[in-house]
Scaffold this motif. Structure first.
Motif, PDB file in Angstrom:
ATOM      1  N   LEU A   1       0.837  -1.199   0.000  1.00 17.90           N
ATOM      2  CA  LEU A   1       0.000   0.000   0.000  1.00 17.90           C
ATOM      3  C   LEU A   1       0.870   1.246   0.000  1.00 17.90           C
ATOM      4  CD1 LEU A   1      -0.061   1.255   3.170  1.00 17.90           C
ATOM      5  CD2 LEU A   1      -1.440  -0.784   3.514  1.00 17.90           C
TER       6      LEU A   1
ATOM      7  N   GLU B   1      -3.090   3.840  -2.320  1.00 23.19           N
ATOM      8  CA  GLU B   1      -3.173   2.615  -3.118  1.00 23.19           C
ATOM      9  C   GLU B   1      -3.088   1.401  -2.204  1.00 23.19           C
ATOM     10  OE1 GLU B   1      -1.236   1.604  -7.307  1.00 23.19           O
ATOM     11  OE2 GLU B   1       0.226   1.272  -5.711  1.00 23.19           O
ATOM     12  N   PHE B   2      -3.840   0.350  -2.562  1.00 23.19           N
ATOM     13  CA  PHE B   2      -3.831  -0.902  -1.812  1.00 23.19           C
ATOM     14  C   PHE B   2      -3.969  -2.020  -2.841  1.00 23.19           C
ATOM     15  CE2 PHE B   2      -5.465  -4.403   0.641  1.00 23.19           C
ATOM     16  CZ  PHE B   2      -4.978  -4.230   1.932  1.00 23.19           C
TER      17      PHE B   2
ATOM     18  N   ASP C   1      -3.887   8.810   4.952  1.00 22.76           N
ATOM     19  CA  ASP C   1      -4.525   9.013   3.660  1.00 22.76           C
ATOM     20  C   ASP C   1      -4.074   7.885   2.731  1.00 22.76           C
ATOM     21  OD1 ASP C   1      -5.709   9.912   1.388  1.00 22.76           O
ATOM     22  OD2 ASP C   1      -4.396  11.647   1.096  1.00 22.76           O
ATOM     23  N   LEU C   2      -4.943   6.903   2.509  1.00 27.82           N
ATOM     24  CA  LEU C   2      -4.593   5.715   1.725  1.00 27.82           C
ATOM     25  C   LEU C   2      -4.664   6.048   0.238  1.00 27.82           C
ATOM     26  CD1 LEU C   2      -3.826   2.722   2.060  1.00 27.82           C
ATOM     27  CD2 LEU C   2      -6.260   2.171   1.932  1.00 27.82           C
TER      28      LEU C   2
ATOM     29  N   PHE D   1       0.677   5.486   1.006  1.00 31.82           N
ATOM     30  CA  PHE D   1      -0.123   6.339   1.886  1.00 31.82           C
ATOM     31  C   PHE D   1       0.620   7.643   2.174  1.00 31.82           C
ATOM     32  CE2 PHE D   1       2.733   3.976   4.570  1.00 31.82           C
ATOM     33  CZ  PHE D   1       3.044   4.808   5.638  1.00 31.82           C
TER      34      PHE D   1
ATOM     35  N   ALA E   1      -6.686   1.389   7.884  1.00 30.64           N
ATOM     36  CA  ALA E   1      -5.612   2.190   7.301  1.00 30.64           C
ATOM     37  C   ALA E   1      -6.147   3.527   6.818  1.00 30.64           C
ATOM     38  CB  ALA E   1      -4.964   1.426   6.146  1.00 30.64           C
ATOM     39  N   ASN E   2      -7.305   3.526   6.182  1.00 33.23           N
ATOM     40  CA  ASN E   2      -7.868   4.754   5.629  1.00 33.23           C
ATOM     41  C   ASN E   2      -8.285   5.733   6.720  1.00 33.23           C
ATOM     42  OD1 ASN E   2      -8.283   5.998   3.133  1.00 33.23           O
ATOM     43  ND2 ASN E   2     -10.497   5.649   3.243  1.00 33.23           N
ATOM     44  N   ALA E   3      -8.624   5.200   7.899  1.00 32.54           N
ATOM     45  CA  ALA E   3      -8.995   6.064   9.018  1.00 32.54           C
ATOM     46  C   ALA E   3      -7.770   6.699   9.672  1.00 32.54           C
ATOM     47  CB  ALA E   3      -9.786   5.270  10.046  1.00 32.54           C
TER      48      ALA E   3
ATOM     49  N   ARG F   1     -10.889  -6.170   4.192  1.00 37.19           N
ATOM     50  CA  ARG F   1     -11.739  -4.979   4.332  1.00 37.19           C
ATOM     51  C   ARG F   1     -11.446  -4.235   5.620  1.00 37.19           C
ATOM     52  NH1 ARG F   1     -17.841  -6.360   2.085  1.00 37.19           N
ATOM     53  NH2 ARG F   1     -17.217  -6.786  -0.099  1.00 37.19           N
TER      54      ARG F   1
ATOM     55  N   ILE G   1      -8.204  -2.285   5.164  1.00 38.97           N
ATOM     56  CA  ILE G   1      -8.371  -1.089   4.333  1.00 38.97           C
ATOM     57  C   ILE G   1      -9.071   0.019   5.129  1.00 38.97           C
ATOM     58  CG2 ILE G   1      -9.564  -0.164   2.317  1.00 38.97           C
ATOM     59  CD1 ILE G   1      -9.130  -2.892   0.969  1.00 38.97           C
ATOM     60  N   ALA G   2     -10.138  -0.352   5.849  1.00 41.27           N
ATOM     61  CA  ALA G   2     -10.883   0.649   6.628  1.00 41.27           C
ATOM     62  C   ALA G   2     -10.013   1.254   7.721  1.00 41.27           C
ATOM     63  CB  ALA G   2     -12.133   0.004   7.228  1.00 41.27           C
TER      64      ALA G   2
END
Length: 318
Positions: free
Chosen positions: A229, A287-288, A284-285, A231, A279-281, A273, A276-277
């Motif tokens: 990923l 690419e994964f 700023d993600l 970020f 990491a995004n929280a 999932r 991803i959730a």
């Protein structure tokens, strides 16, 4: 259908077991990679397949029957240690070997000149072998090996001494031979070549076959639950966020990237999932994506994971 099967091969030398119950199956019309560290047993297995030496136990099946001396005519072998008569002219020597393999002179000369033109060495036809560079000499021996169109081709480190351009030339020719129906056993340390050429591989380590499979399947298997990923944010925040869903979070140091990068291993198949959730929280993600394992990564990991005891310090006979 398999063109070759080596079944439960054991080979001992004084104080050293070179092969310990090794089996491989080489499918017809494929490129089969035979990999392993130095001294692992690869060259011993190749010599047994070529009827140069005999196993202490086990058997080799070639084209549906037990391997016999006459089968060597149907095998083209390019050994790592090359040998040409230095004082002979290149063309004369190529013709000499072609005649030994059963081609008549006119047929041999026509085929040889076609190959010499294809590999861009026709200008060396009338020169002495001792004038050739190592790469040029290897091209000549490659041609001699494949000229009589054997059912099975065995290349032991065929790219040794080649520059990148000539590696690509030889790679192209090996793939062309495969497209024309040839079966190839390909022994090398060059993992990039394995990915480009091989359909299936066996990895020999400490005299054992520790890994066998199709290249694409192995790359997927070893890359299972591994992702990369990119970020923007802090690595510590990412690590903390992924602690519950991942068993490993490794930050990739690469100044060429516009964003920070990490390689992660999920703790479970269904954890993507959540990862991803989380990491995004936390960051700023950007690419994964799944991580595609290289054959070099697989080679190193498989050797490290093999649990055979370290053999005694005897000289190998590979």
């Amino acid at each position: 259908m398999n063109i070759l099967e080596a079944r439960n091969i054991v080979k001992d030398y004084t104080g050293h077991r070179a092969l310990d119950d090794v089996s491989i199956e080489v499918p017809q019309g494929k490129v089969y990679g035979l990999l392993g560290p130095n001294g692992a047993g690869k060259t011993t297995l190749i010599r047994i397949i070529n009827h140069i030496t005999a196993p202490d136990s086990g058997e080799v099946i070639f084209d549906g029957h037990r391997l016999v001396q006459d089968d060597v005519r149907s095998i083209g072998y390019l050994p790592e240690e090359r040998g040409l008569y230095k004082k002979m002219k290149v063309g004369e020597q190529a013709l000499f070997f072609a005649r030994l393999k059963g081609l008549d002179r006119a047929e041999a000369e026509k085929s040889l000149k076609e190959w010499f033109e294809r590999l861009d060495i026709m200008s060396w036809w009338g020169k002495k072998v001792e004038e050739l560079s190592k790469g040029m000499a290897q091209k000549v021996q490659f041609i001699i090996t494949v000229l009589h169109r054997p059912k099975l081709l065995i290349f032991d480190e065929p790219f040794s001494g080649f520059d990148p351009i000539n590696v690509q030339v030889l790679t192209r020719e090996i793939l062309r031979l495969k497209d024309e129906g040839a079966t190839v056993i390909f022994s090398t340390h060059n993992m990039a070549s394995v990915e480009e050429l091989c359909d299936r591989i066996s990895l020999i380590n400490r005299s054992h076959n520790i890994l066998t499979g199709d290249v694409d399947e192995l790359r997927r298997e070893f890359g299972k639950n591994k992702f990369t990923l990119e970020f923007d944010g802090t690595p510590d925040a990412l690590r903390a966020a992924l602690e519950a869903s991942c068993t490993a979070v490794d930050i990739v140091e690469d100044v060429r990237r516009k964003h920070l990068a990490a390689e992660i291993t999920l703790a479970a198949d269904d954890a993507r999932r959540a990862a991803i959730a989380a990491a995004n929280a936390a960051v700023d993600l950007v690419e994964f994506k799944p991580k595609m394992m290289s054959m070099s990564d697989i080679f190193i990991k498989a050797v490290e994971q093999s649990n055979y005891p370290t053999p005694p310090e005897f000289p190998t006979h590979e």
